[in-house]
Design a protein around this motif. Structure first.
Motif, PDB file in Angstrom:
ATOM      1  N   ASP A   1     -46.760  22.457 -12.688  1.00  0.00           N
ATOM      2  CA  ASP A   1     -46.020  21.574 -12.120  1.00  0.00           C
ATOM      3  C   ASP A   1     -45.831  21.219 -10.780  1.00  0.00           C
ATOM      4  OD1 ASP A   1     -44.118  23.228 -11.657  1.00  0.00           O
ATOM      5  OD2 ASP A   1     -42.796  22.793 -12.937  1.00  0.00           O
ATOM      6  N   GLY A   2     -46.495  22.002  -9.948  1.00  0.00           N
ATOM      7  CA  GLY A   2     -46.428  21.719  -8.389  1.00  0.00           C
ATOM      8  C   GLY A   2     -45.468  22.768  -7.753  1.00  0.00           C
ATOM      9  N   ASP A   3     -44.474  23.263  -8.532  1.00  0.00           N
ATOM     10  CA  ASP A   3     -43.526  24.112  -8.040  1.00  0.00           C
ATOM     11  C   ASP A   3     -44.187  25.313  -7.444  1.00  0.00           C
ATOM     12  OD1 ASP A   3     -41.310  22.263  -8.779  1.00  0.00           O
ATOM     13  OD2 ASP A   3     -40.683  23.619 -10.367  1.00  0.00           O
ATOM     14  N   VAL A   4     -43.444  26.273  -6.769  1.00  0.00           N
ATOM     15  CA  VAL A   4     -43.872  27.474  -6.242  1.00  0.00           C
ATOM     16  C   VAL A   4     -42.825  28.588  -6.905  1.00  0.00           C
ATOM     17  CG1 VAL A   4     -44.440  28.665  -4.182  1.00  0.00           C
ATOM     18  CG2 VAL A   4     -44.967  26.233  -4.394  1.00  0.00           C
ATOM     19  N   ALA A   5     -43.594  29.807  -7.149  1.00  0.00           N
ATOM     20  CA  ALA A   5     -42.904  30.977  -7.634  1.00  0.00           C
ATOM     21  C   ALA A   5     -43.005  31.811  -6.421  1.00  0.00           C
ATOM     22  CB  ALA A   5     -43.511  31.499  -8.710  1.00  0.00           C
ATOM     23  N   VAL A   6     -41.959  32.560  -6.121  1.00  0.00           N
ATOM     24  CA  VAL A   6     -41.940  33.681  -5.113  1.00  0.00           C
ATOM     25  C   VAL A   6     -41.570  35.045  -5.865  1.00  0.00           C
ATOM     26  CG1 VAL A   6     -40.846  34.462  -2.944  1.00  0.00           C
ATOM     27  CG2 VAL A   6     -41.442  31.863  -3.580  1.00  0.00           C
ATOM     28  N   ARG A   7     -42.203  36.071  -5.380  1.00  0.00           N
ATOM     29  CA  ARG A   7     -41.843  37.301  -5.939  1.00  0.00           C
ATOM     30  C   ARG A   7     -41.982  38.469  -4.881  1.00  0.00           C
ATOM     31  NH1 ARG A   7     -46.873  39.252  -9.985  1.00  0.00           N
ATOM     32  NH2 ARG A   7     -48.252  39.608  -8.187  1.00  0.00           N
ATOM     33  N   ASN A   8     -41.499  39.612  -4.934  1.00  0.00           N
ATOM     34  CA  ASN A   8     -41.374  40.817  -4.208  1.00  0.00           C
ATOM     35  C   ASN A   8     -42.887  41.408  -4.495  1.00  0.00           C
ATOM     36  OD1 ASN A   8     -41.211  43.148  -2.889  1.00  0.00           O
ATOM     37  ND2 ASN A   8     -38.942  43.006  -3.137  1.00  0.00           N
ATOM     38  N   SER A   9     -43.558  41.642  -3.599  1.00  0.00           N
ATOM     39  CA  SER A   9     -44.671  42.312  -4.014  1.00  0.00           C
ATOM     40  C   SER A   9     -44.594  43.941  -4.221  1.00  0.00           C
ATOM     41  CB  SER A   9     -45.830  42.112  -2.686  1.00  0.00           C
ATOM     42  OG  SER A   9     -45.222  42.994  -1.602  1.00  0.00           O
ATOM     43  N   ARG A  10     -43.552  44.254  -3.998  1.00  0.00           N
ATOM     44  CA  ARG A  10     -43.265  45.936  -4.514  1.00  0.00           C
ATOM     45  C   ARG A  10     -42.717  46.027  -5.839  1.00  0.00           C
ATOM     46  NH1 ARG A  10     -38.809  47.800  -0.644  1.00  0.00           N
ATOM     47  NH2 ARG A  10     -38.489  45.252  -0.400  1.00  0.00           N
ATOM     48  N   PHE A  11     -42.387  44.870  -6.270  1.00  0.00           N
ATOM     49  CA  PHE A  11     -41.851  44.722  -7.868  1.00  0.00           C
ATOM     50  C   PHE A  11     -42.674  43.494  -8.350  1.00  0.00           C
ATOM     51  CE2 PHE A  11     -38.424  46.465  -5.171  1.00  0.00           C
ATOM     52  CZ  PHE A  11     -38.362  47.676  -5.651  1.00  0.00           C
ATOM     53  N   PRO A  12     -44.113  43.688  -8.643  1.00  0.00           N
ATOM     54  CA  PRO A  12     -44.646  42.486  -9.454  1.00  0.00           C
ATOM     55  C   PRO A  12     -44.183  42.284 -10.672  1.00  0.00           C
ATOM     56  CG  PRO A  12     -45.977  44.398  -8.984  1.00  0.00           C
ATOM     57  CD  PRO A  12     -44.788  44.822  -8.367  1.00  0.00           C
ATOM     58  N   ASP A  13     -43.513  43.117 -11.342  1.00  0.00           N
ATOM     59  CA  ASP A  13     -43.244  42.715 -12.657  1.00  0.00           C
ATOM     60  C   ASP A  13     -41.793  42.189 -12.661  1.00  0.00           C
ATOM     61  OD1 ASP A  13     -45.564  43.612 -13.776  1.00  0.00           O
ATOM     62  OD2 ASP A  13     -45.120  45.591 -13.932  1.00  0.00           O
ATOM     63  N   GLY A  14     -41.074  42.160 -11.559  1.00  0.00           N
ATOM     64  CA  GLY A  14     -39.962  41.897 -11.486  1.00  0.00           C
ATOM     65  C   GLY A  14     -39.611  40.386 -11.530  1.00  0.00           C
ATOM     66  N   PRO A  15     -38.470  39.810 -11.009  1.00  0.00           N
ATOM     67  CA  PRO A  15     -38.024  38.334 -11.336  1.00  0.00           C
ATOM     68  C   PRO A  15     -38.796  37.526 -10.105  1.00  0.00           C
ATOM     69  CG  PRO A  15     -36.386  39.451 -10.157  1.00  0.00           C
ATOM     70  CD  PRO A  15     -37.235  40.570 -10.569  1.00  0.00           C
ATOM     71  N   ALA A  16     -38.992  36.294 -10.567  1.00  0.00           N
ATOM     72  CA  ALA A  16     -39.594  35.390  -9.483  1.00  0.00           C
ATOM     73  C   ALA A  16     -38.685  34.380  -9.232  1.00  0.00           C
ATOM     74  CB  ALA A  16     -41.276  34.713 -10.308  1.00  0.00           C
ATOM     75  N   LEU A  17     -38.532  33.857  -8.322  1.00  0.00           N
ATOM     76  CA  LEU A  17     -37.574  32.647  -7.915  1.00  0.00           C
ATOM     77  C   LEU A  17     -38.571  31.609  -7.776  1.00  0.00           C
ATOM     78  CD1 LEU A  17     -35.224  34.084  -5.095  1.00  0.00           C
ATOM     79  CD2 LEU A  17     -35.026  33.760  -7.605  1.00  0.00           C
ATOM     80  N   ILE A  18     -38.150  30.355  -8.370  1.00  0.00           N
ATOM     81  CA  ILE A  18     -38.816  29.306  -8.296  1.00  0.00           C
ATOM     82  C   ILE A  18     -38.213  28.009  -7.479  1.00  0.00           C
ATOM     83  CG2 ILE A  18     -40.013  27.339  -9.990  1.00  0.00           C
ATOM     84  CD1 ILE A  18     -40.716  30.274 -10.738  1.00  0.00           C
ATOM     85  N   TYR A  19     -39.153  27.676  -6.675  1.00  0.00           N
ATOM     86  CA  TYR A  19     -38.936  26.590  -5.739  1.00  0.00           C
ATOM     87  C   TYR A  19     -39.586  25.351  -5.851  1.00  0.00           C
ATOM     88  CZ  TYR A  19     -36.683  30.427  -3.359  1.00  0.00           C
ATOM     89  OH  TYR A  19     -35.711  31.299  -3.086  1.00  0.00           O
ATOM     90  N   THR A  20     -39.161  23.997  -5.557  1.00  0.00           N
ATOM     91  CA  THR A  20     -39.725  22.764  -5.532  1.00  0.00           C
ATOM     92  C   THR A  20     -40.814  22.755  -4.622  1.00  0.00           C
ATOM     93  OG1 THR A  20     -38.103  21.616  -4.281  1.00  0.00           O
ATOM     94  CG2 THR A  20     -37.896  21.679  -6.757  1.00  0.00           C
ATOM     95  N   LYS A  21     -41.710  22.003  -4.505  1.00  0.00           N
ATOM     96  CA  LYS A  21     -42.749  21.511  -3.373  1.00  0.00           C
ATOM     97  C   LYS A  21     -41.916  21.247  -2.254  1.00  0.00           C
ATOM     98  CE  LYS A  21     -46.767  19.232  -1.859  1.00  0.00           C
ATOM     99  NZ  LYS A  21     -47.671  18.084  -2.085  1.00  0.00           N
ATOM    100  N   ALA A  22     -41.037  20.501  -2.456  1.00  0.00           N
ATOM    101  CA  ALA A  22     -40.027  19.822  -1.203  1.00  0.00           C
ATOM    102  C   ALA A  22     -39.432  21.237  -0.575  1.00  0.00           C
ATOM    103  CB  ALA A  22     -39.158  18.545  -1.794  1.00  0.00           C
ATOM    104  N   GLU A  23     -38.768  21.789  -1.493  1.00  0.00           N
ATOM    105  CA  GLU A  23     -38.041  23.191  -0.865  1.00  0.00           C
ATOM    106  C   GLU A  23     -39.069  24.079   0.099  1.00  0.00           C
ATOM    107  OE1 GLU A  23     -34.548  23.585  -4.151  1.00  0.00           O
ATOM    108  OE2 GLU A  23     -36.433  24.346  -4.496  1.00  0.00           O
ATOM    109  N   ILE A  24     -40.404  24.213  -0.377  1.00  0.00           N
ATOM    110  CA  ILE A  24     -41.181  25.148   0.175  1.00  0.00           C
ATOM    111  C   ILE A  24     -41.892  24.421   1.452  1.00  0.00           C
ATOM    112  CG2 ILE A  24     -43.571  26.049   0.026  1.00  0.00           C
ATOM    113  CD1 ILE A  24     -41.382  27.698  -1.416  1.00  0.00           C
ATOM    114  N   VAL A  25     -41.829  23.086   1.482  1.00  0.00           N
ATOM    115  CA  VAL A  25     -42.263  21.982   2.643  1.00  0.00           C
ATOM    116  C   VAL A  25     -41.054  22.501   3.652  1.00  0.00           C
ATOM    117  CG1 VAL A  25     -42.617  19.927   3.611  1.00  0.00           C
ATOM    118  CG2 VAL A  25     -43.914  20.736   1.692  1.00  0.00           C
TER     119      VAL A  25
END
Length: 78
Positions: free
Chosen positions: A38-62
């Motif tokens: 849907d254009g949103d962006v997920a962010v996760r910690n590379s040390r915990f790839p199975d852990g939680p992902a935070l979701i941000y809108t495209k505008a927030e990432i920009v």
């Protein structure tokens, strides 16, 4: 379709391509980002790839990227 929400398990985000910065260190201490359908962006910690992902809108990432490029967060790495 599964509901996407902040704190979703990264493993539930099927079919996404995770990317980390080329400048990340050799110990894997980095954040990874993935564009969602849907254009949103997920962010996760590379040390915990199975852990939680935070979701941000495209505008927030920009807004974040503009702030990073302008040096607004440089003090966090000092």
């Amino acid at each position: 379709m599964r509901r996407i929400h902040n704190g979703i398990a990264a493993t539930e985000l099927e079919g996404v391509v995770w990317q980390k910065a080329r400048m990340s260190n050799s110990q894997g201490n980095c954040v990874e980002l993935a564009r969602l359908a849907d254009g949103d962006v997920a962010v996760r910690n590379s040390r915990f790839p199975d852990g939680p992902a935070l979701i941000y809108t495209k505008a927030e990432i920009v807004a974040l990227l503009h702030g990073v490029k302008a040096g607004e967060f440089d003090h966090l790495a000092e």
